[in-house]
Design an enzyme around this catalytic site. Structure first.
Site, PDB file in Angstrom:
ATOM      1  N   ASP A 105       0.840  -1.197   0.000  1.00  0.00           N
ATOM      2  CA  ASP A 105       0.000   0.000   0.000  1.00  0.00           C
ATOM      3  C   ASP A 105       0.880   1.254   0.000  1.00  0.00           C
ATOM      4  O   ASP A 105       2.051   1.197   0.399  1.00  0.00           O
ATOM      5  CB  ASP A 105      -0.907   0.030   1.242  1.00  0.00           C
ATOM      6  CG  ASP A 105      -1.871  -1.148   1.254  1.00  0.00           C
ATOM      7  OD1 ASP A 105      -2.153  -1.697   0.183  1.00  0.00           O
ATOM      8  OD2 ASP A 105      -2.318  -1.512   2.366  1.00  0.00           O
TER       9      ASP A 105
HETATM   10  N1  URA Z   1      -1.292  -6.023   3.761  1.00  0.00           N
HETATM   11  C1  URA Z   1      -1.793  -4.766   3.762  1.00  0.00           C
HETATM   12  O1  URA Z   1      -2.846  -4.518   4.317  1.00  0.00           O
HETATM   13  N2  URA Z   1      -1.086  -3.803   3.149  1.00  0.00           N
HETATM   14  C2  URA Z   1       0.097  -4.022   2.538  1.00  0.00           C
HETATM   15  O2  URA Z   1       0.699  -3.084   1.999  1.00  0.00           O
HETATM   16  C3  URA Z   1       0.616  -5.322   2.554  1.00  0.00           C
HETATM   17  C4  URA Z   1      -0.100  -6.314   3.174  1.00  0.00           C
END
Ligand code: URA
Length: 232
Positions: A105
């Site tokens: 993310d």
């Molecule tokens: N899980 C998430 O919620 N975000 C990420 O960036 C990676 C794994």
């Protein structure tokens, strides 16, 4: 035998654009197995002895890069508005066809692999491979034994999607290490969400046996060594 255009060979071996590679060819300094090459569309074998003057050039078919992703950049190849992980790469690592292996993310930090090897990328993210990814999560509350047990059993997300069993470990107040072997959209945030916990920070520590190398600062990237790649 694997033939490629000399301008592609040069852009990879010299870390330049194809336009710069064409300019280099015009200087007449490039030879392949002793034969002068000036035309960009001439094909050479990947294993040919290509020289720029007296300097031997080395062509590596694929590149494997580890990045310590900072917060605020997108795990994407390009975006009109927001900086991407590809934009962050130093010029000498940039080449055509690079992509991030799986997505973190925008606000997630830590280990991200970037490559131009599509098969490798698919192998790493395929749920079939079962490669474990380990994260450090900062939470807006403390985890309980029930949370640990629920992760271990396999969380069922709010939309009914089932997650594989995951390892949840308390590492401090409001801090937990989570190990998952798949990569669903926002998986960790959604897993904690089902337990009434919000993820404040998320940092990926490892992919398989590859730990985020300590010598890569936030926003930095470098090529992986063979033994590091082998550890995945
Ligand atoms: N899980 C998430 O919620 N975000 C990420 O960036 C990676 C794994």
């Amino acid at each position: 035998m694997s033939l490629i255009r000399i301008d592609k060979y040069l852009s990879v071996a010299c870390g330049t654009s194809r336009t710069d590679a064409k300019q280099l060819l015009k200087t007449g300094a490039i030879t392949a197995d002793g034969i002068k090459i000036t035309k960009a569309d001439t094909k050479v074998d990947e294993s040919a002895c290509v020289k720029n003057g007296d300097s031997l050039l080395v062509y590596k078919r694929y590149i494997y890069i580890a990045m310590n992703k900072p917060s605020g950049v997108l795990s994407a190849c390009n975006d009109k508005r927001v900086k991407t992980v590809i934009d962050l790469l130093p010029e000498e690592l940039k080449r055509e066809g690079l992509f991030p292996v799986g997505r973190l993310d925008k606000d997630t930090t830590g280990l991200l692999i970037i490559t131009d090897d599509g098969d490798f990328g698919h192998r790493i993210i395929s749920p079939k491979s079962g490669i474990e990814k380990c994260y450090l999560a900062g939470l807006d509350g403390d985890i309980t034994d029930e949370d640990v047990a629920a992760f271990c059993k396999g969380i069922i997300l709010a939309d009914g999607e089932e997650c594989k069993p995951a390892l949840l470990e308390r590492v401090g107040e409001g801090k937990a290490r989570v190990t998952i072997s798949e990569g669903k959209y926002h998986q960790i945030k959604r897993m904690f969400g089902t337990r009434g916990l919000g993820v404040v920070t998320l940092h990926r520590l490892s992919i398989g046996g590859l730990l985020l190398p300590e010598d890569i600062p936030a926003g930095g990237a470098r090529e992986l060594k063979n033994e590091e790649l082998g550890a995945i």
